[in-house]
Design an enzyme around this catalytic site. Structure first.
Site, mmCIF file in Angstrom:
data_model
loop_
_atom_site.group_PDB
_atom_site.id
_atom_site.type_symbol
_atom_site.label_atom_id
_atom_site.label_comp_id
_atom_site.label_asym_id
_atom_site.label_seq_id
_atom_site.Cartn_x
_atom_site.Cartn_y
_atom_site.Cartn_z
ATOM 1 N N HIS A 135 0.836 -1.202 0.000
ATOM 2 C CA HIS A 135 0.000 0.000 0.000
ATOM 3 C C HIS A 135 0.872 1.254 0.000
ATOM 4 O O HIS A 135 2.065 1.201 0.231
ATOM 5 C CB HIS A 135 -0.955 0.017 1.189
ATOM 6 C CG HIS A 135 -0.297 0.243 2.517
ATOM 7 N ND1 HIS A 135 0.235 -0.777 3.266
ATOM 8 C CD2 HIS A 135 -0.095 1.378 3.222
ATOM 9 C CE1 HIS A 135 0.742 -0.281 4.374
ATOM 10 N NE2 HIS A 135 0.563 1.036 4.380
ATOM 11 N N GLU A 151 -3.825 3.871 1.300
ATOM 12 C CA GLU A 151 -4.227 4.118 2.681
ATOM 13 C C GLU A 151 -4.439 5.613 2.866
ATOM 14 O O GLU A 151 -3.538 6.406 2.605
ATOM 15 C CB GLU A 151 -3.146 3.632 3.638
ATOM 16 C CG GLU A 151 -3.424 3.962 5.096
ATOM 17 C CD GLU A 151 -2.237 3.667 5.994
ATOM 18 O OE1 GLU A 151 -2.151 4.306 7.053
ATOM 19 O OE2 GLU A 151 -1.388 2.824 5.645
ATOM 20 N N HIS A 181 4.496 11.084 -6.566
ATOM 21 C CA HIS A 181 3.108 10.926 -6.985
ATOM 22 C C HIS A 181 2.738 9.453 -7.012
ATOM 23 O O HIS A 181 3.595 8.581 -7.006
ATOM 24 C CB HIS A 181 2.868 11.550 -8.374
ATOM 25 C CG HIS A 181 3.626 10.888 -9.469
ATOM 26 N ND1 HIS A 181 4.914 11.247 -9.799
ATOM 27 C CD2 HIS A 181 3.300 9.874 -10.309
ATOM 28 C CE1 HIS A 181 5.337 10.500 -10.799
ATOM 29 N NE2 HIS A 181 4.380 9.639 -11.126
ATOM 30 N N GLU A 228 -0.910 10.422 -11.208
ATOM 31 C CA GLU A 228 -0.673 10.326 -12.651
ATOM 32 C C GLU A 228 -1.665 9.344 -13.261
ATOM 33 O O GLU A 228 -1.890 8.263 -12.703
ATOM 34 C CB GLU A 228 0.756 9.860 -12.913
ATOM 35 C CG GLU A 228 1.122 9.770 -14.390
ATOM 36 C CD GLU A 228 2.557 9.338 -14.607
ATOM 37 O OE1 GLU A 228 2.944 9.239 -15.775
ATOM 38 O OE2 GLU A 228 3.295 9.105 -13.617
#
Length: 123
Positions: free
Chosen positions: A7, A56, A75, A118
């Site tokens: 995550h 998360e 990003h 993105e």
């Protein structure tokens, strides 16, 4: 050693607003949540329903002001299936497109806390 990504975390100031954004913009769904017994934090894990990777979202009760994101030179990237131009139009209508690079065939959307995501087409 075998490793796999699990995550990525974004700290958010308004959990409900952030969940709504990710559901509307990317179709992500809440997979699970964890709340501190004393109410000091809430963790919400969003899933794409396809991969095992999750986003998360962390809300901290004692951090009521916007997070300092520095220069934002990081990003999250997602790939979208379907008509890429239609997805971009949808994000433009939402008003969340913050950067486009048509030469590279990509663009970014910005979430309510200023994080950039993105958007690429599925190869």
């Amino acid at each position: 050693m075998n490793v796999r990504f699990d995550h990525f975390n974004f700290n958010v100031t308004d959990l409900a607003r952030s969940i709504a954004f990710y559901e509307e913009a990317l179709g992500l769904k809440v997979a699970r949540r964890k709340e501190a017994p004393d109410g000091s934090f809430v963790l919400v894990f969003l899933t794409d329903g396809i991969t095992g990777f999750s986003l998360e979202l962390t809300w901290l009760r004692d951090h009521p002001h916007p997070y300092e994101l520095g220069e934002g030179e990081y990003h999250l990237c997602v790939r979208v299936s379907g008509d890429y131009d239609e997805v971009r139009r949808y994000h433009r209508e939402m008003g969340c497109v913050c950067f486009e690079n048509t030469d590279m065939g990509l663009y970014f959307i910005e979430d309510p806390d200023g994080y950039w995501i993105e958007i690429l087409p599925v190869k």
